[in-house]
Design a protein around this motif. Structure first.
Motif, short mmCIF file in Angstrom:
data_model
loop_
_atom_site.label_atom_id
_atom_site.label_comp_id
_atom_site.label_asym_id
_atom_site.label_seq_id
_atom_site.Cartn_x
_atom_site.Cartn_y
_atom_site.Cartn_z
N ASP A 140 -2.83 1.51 7.11
CA ASP A 140 -1.97 0.35 7.35
C ASP A 140 -0.53 0.60 6.92
N CYS A 141 -0.03 1.77 7.28
CA CYS A 141 1.37 2.07 6.94
C CYS A 141 2.04 2.88 8.04
N LYS A 142 1.70 2.60 9.29
CA LYS A 142 2.29 3.37 10.38
C LYS A 142 3.80 3.13 10.49
N GLU A 143 4.25 1.99 9.94
CA GLU A 143 5.69 1.71 9.98
C GLU A 143 6.48 2.63 9.06
N SER A 153 8.41 1.87 -1.38
CA SER A 153 7.99 1.23 -2.61
C SER A 153 6.83 2.00 -3.24
N GLY A 154 6.49 1.62 -4.47
CA GLY A 154 5.39 2.30 -5.15
C GLY A 154 4.09 2.18 -4.39
N GLY A 155 3.80 0.99 -3.86
CA GLY A 155 2.58 0.80 -3.10
C GLY A 155 2.57 1.59 -1.80
N GLN A 156 3.73 1.64 -1.13
CA GLN A 156 3.82 2.43 0.10
C GLN A 156 3.64 3.91 -0.18
N ARG A 157 4.21 4.38 -1.27
CA ARG A 157 4.03 5.78 -1.64
C ARG A 157 2.56 6.09 -1.91
#
Length: 270
Positions: A140-143, A153-157
């Protein structure tokens, strides 16, 4: 049927009498650890700082050898196998991992195919690139595909690093404090991600090192409590994460509650 009930579930990692002692000082880091992880199981390693959690993760990740006892990972005993090949079949996620801040998310994930910090472009064919895109979608991070790692962000990393670790299609995923320094929304997003990952990959085994019960997803079915390099308790979470078990592990009164698969620990007065 849970993986632990399935007699066909294969052993992914097994420690037998595993000890680690620091040669220079004689300090015992781990003392006689007996523990195994089977396919599809999701374990949490809990304990105070210095309890030995990360050292166990390093043993299971084939990053170090025990000074006594044995460690078997993916059917191979450490000391009898090329650990470089073994490490390629193990996914490792740590907030301390060094990633060039200018790399876009898709490239960060791609480097998981070669296990390198910098991309090796000649090694990535079209199928490999498509796999990286598919993992970005699954996590859930194709963007984030074109976003530089340094501005994530930390969560995205954390989600990018998990996608990177999955590039090698590992049987075992090790997570060393993946929630470190995350704010509440990012923590909850990552917990949801880990839960979905467990549901979508029934054969994948995971081991998560954390300090906080609140960071455990409902998928976590087993736990180990460590204190001073020894196993205090291990087994199904309902048997291990109790008031008495947590109190003995952390050395102060702790009350444990569970609601809809999530855990909460509170410390009372001494």
């Amino acid at each position: 049927m849970s993986p632990s009930d399935d007699t066909q579930a294969r052993v992914i990692a097994a420690l037998s009498g595993a000890s680690v002692r620091r040669v220079t000082t004689g300090q015992t880091i781990l003392d006689g650890i007996d523990w195994s992880v089977r396919s599809g199981e999701h374990w949490a390693l809990l304990g105070a700082n210095g309890a030995g959690k990360t050292t166990i993760l390093r043993l299971v990740g084939a990053l170090m050898f025990p000074t006594a006892g044995t460690v078997e990972v993916l059917g191979h005993r450490l000391g009898t196998v090329d650990v470089r090949e073994l490490r390629a079949a193990i996914g490792l996620v740590s907030s301390a991992q060094k990633v060039p801040v200018d790399l876009p998310g898709h490239t960060v994930v791609l480097t998981g195919a070669t296990g390198t910090v910098q991309p090796l472009w000649k090694k990535y064919d079209e199928a490999t690139r498509e796999r990286a895109h598919a993992l970005l979608t699954e996590l859930d991070c194709k963007e984030l595909a074109d976003r530089p790692y340094g501005v994530c962000s930390g969560g995205q990393r954390a989600r990018l690093l998990i996608a990177r670790a999955l590039m090698a299609d590992p049987s075992l995923l090790l997570l060393d404090e993946p929630f470190n320094a995350l704010d509440l929304p990012s923590r909850e997003d990552l917990i949801d991600t880990m839960h979905e990952l467990a549901l979508n990959r029934p054969e994948l085994a995971t081991v998560t090192v954390t300090h906080h019960l609140e960071e455990l997803s409902p998928a976590i079915g087993h736990a180990v409590l460590l204190r001073d390099g020894r196993v205090q308790a291990k087994g199904p979470v309902a048997d291990v994460l109790t008031d008495a078990g947590m109190t003995a592990c952390f050395g102060r009164p702790i009350e444990v509650t569970r609601h809809e698969g999530r855990w909460l620990a509170r410390s009372g007065r001494r």
